[in-house]
Design an enzyme around this catalytic site. Structure first.
Site, PDB file in Angstrom:
ATOM      1  N   CYS A 168       3.231  -8.355  -5.614  1.00 33.00           N
ATOM      2  CA  CYS A 168       4.362  -7.532  -5.168  1.00 33.00           C
ATOM      3  C   CYS A 168       4.719  -7.841  -3.724  1.00 33.00           C
ATOM      4  CB  CYS A 168       4.027  -6.051  -5.328  1.00 33.00           C
ATOM      5  SG  CYS A 168       5.418  -4.987  -4.883  1.00 33.00           S
ATOM      6  N   CYS A 178       5.781  -4.874  -1.657  1.00 28.27           N
ATOM      7  CA  CYS A 178       4.681  -3.964  -1.297  1.00 28.27           C
ATOM      8  C   CYS A 178       3.860  -4.534  -0.143  1.00 28.27           C
ATOM      9  CB  CYS A 178       3.726  -3.746  -2.475  1.00 28.27           C
ATOM     10  SG  CYS A 178       4.500  -3.435  -4.047  1.00 28.27           S
ATOM     11  N   ASP A 179       3.566  -5.823  -0.215  1.00 24.89           N
ATOM     12  CA  ASP A 179       2.539  -6.399   0.664  1.00 24.89           C
ATOM     13  C   ASP A 179       3.050  -7.402   1.691  1.00 24.89           C
ATOM     14  OD1 ASP A 179       0.635  -4.895  -0.694  1.00 24.89           O
ATOM     15  OD2 ASP A 179       0.369  -6.423  -2.225  1.00 24.89           O
TER      16      ASP A 179
END
Length: 310
Positions: free
Chosen positions: A134, A137-138
């Site tokens: 992701c 997300c990261d």
């Protein structure tokens, strides 16, 4: 045979939020948390983009908090999976993996999706230590670092472009000699100065002491001019797609060619009255914790209204 007004299948942000709302509406829901209690967020370490956590929060901790909140309002949360359903008529019948049979007036499906991996042992070894599925997300953790994105479709191009705003350099590892992405996405990637596309490369493995430090690749695998290539990277992002966990509903509900469940008019409703969907099992586009939680709320409100009208 147990009876319930509301059965929730799945337990990520969508399932737990549905359980919180359904419990507070006195529906006394039963929730089966599935193969991966807490869902995909339990695979990440730090969640920094969920509103209300200025310092960020551990993905597992956040899911335990949601679970506790649902339980506090009376949700009957059970470990275990639903393995079979019969949606031919209401009340709907489901079977759990321990043999429990349940009849439910409403069903909220929040079974999520699973990121596709290449299947390398190193992906598991470095999960959360440089391997991610992701980018949104990261990506933030790789500011001014070097990362690689695996894939050649629209998702891979989007992830590479997103990461190129943060990282100092982005490699795209593409199996084929071309990108599968739409023309406009291809152009954007090619125009980005810090994205380098490695066509006809396959990943053999990853290396590093305390997390990912590089990847072993093979160029033109199986050809006469096959060569081994190592690249130094800090992060390895998979962008080869997601698979919704929806197989057991195939016979009963409409889904797209990948398996994402179809909603009616953008609501959580499906073609079957009293069956609702929430979260990533019905969302090929956003796939974020906050959007999943929002649809969990919507599905529970729809279930409550459905029961009132009935």
């Amino acid at each position: 045979m147990e009876q319930t007004k509301c059965l929730i299948i799945g337990s990520g942000p969508a399932g737990y939020t549905a359980a919180i709302y359904a419990s507070r509406a006195n529906l006394s829901p039963i929730e089966y948390s599935g193969m991966q209690p807490g869902g995909q967020l339990t695979q990440t370490t730090e969640v920094e983009n969920f509103p209300g956590y200025p310092q960020g929060v551990d993905g597992n901790q956040m899911m335990m908090d949601l679970r506790e909140q649902a339980a506090r309002f009376g949700a009957d949360i059970r470990d275990g999976s639903i393995t079979k359903v019969d949606f031919s008529k209401a009340p709907y019948k489901v079977w759990a993996d321990d043999g429990t049979e349940i009849e439910a007036d409403t069903v909220i499906i929040a079974t999520g999706a699973s990121a596709k991996y290449l299947g390398l042992d190193d992906e598991r070894k470095y999960n959360g230590q440089g391997v991610s599925a992701c980018a949104t997300c990261d990506g933030f953790f790789y500011r001014k670092k070097t990362v690689a994105v695996v894939g050649g479709g629209d998702t891979a191009c989007e992830d590479a472009l997103y990461l190129s705003q943060l990282a100092k350099k982005v490699y795209m590892i593409v199996r084929k000699p071309f990108l599968r992405a739409s023309k406009v996405m291809q152009q954007r990637v090619q125009d980005a100065e810090n994205i380098e596309i490695l066509f006809e490369h396959n990943t053999l493995g990853l290396y590093g002491e305390n997390g990912v430090e590089g990847a072993h690749l093979v160029k033109r695998k199986g050809e006469a001019d096959e060569e081994l290539v190592d690249i130094q990277i800090d992060g390895f992002f998979l962008a080869i797609g997601h698979k919704p966990n929806t197989n057991i509903f195939r016979e009963w509900l409409d889904m797209d060619e990948v398996g994402y469940l179809k909603k009616i008019d953008g609501t959580p409703r499906t073609k079957l009255p009293g069956i609702f969907v929430a979260g990533d099992c019905a969302d090929p586009v956003y796939r974020q914790a906050i959007t999943a939680a929002g649809t969990g709320c919507q599905a529970a409100i729809e279930a409550e209204r459905f029961l009132l009208e009935k």
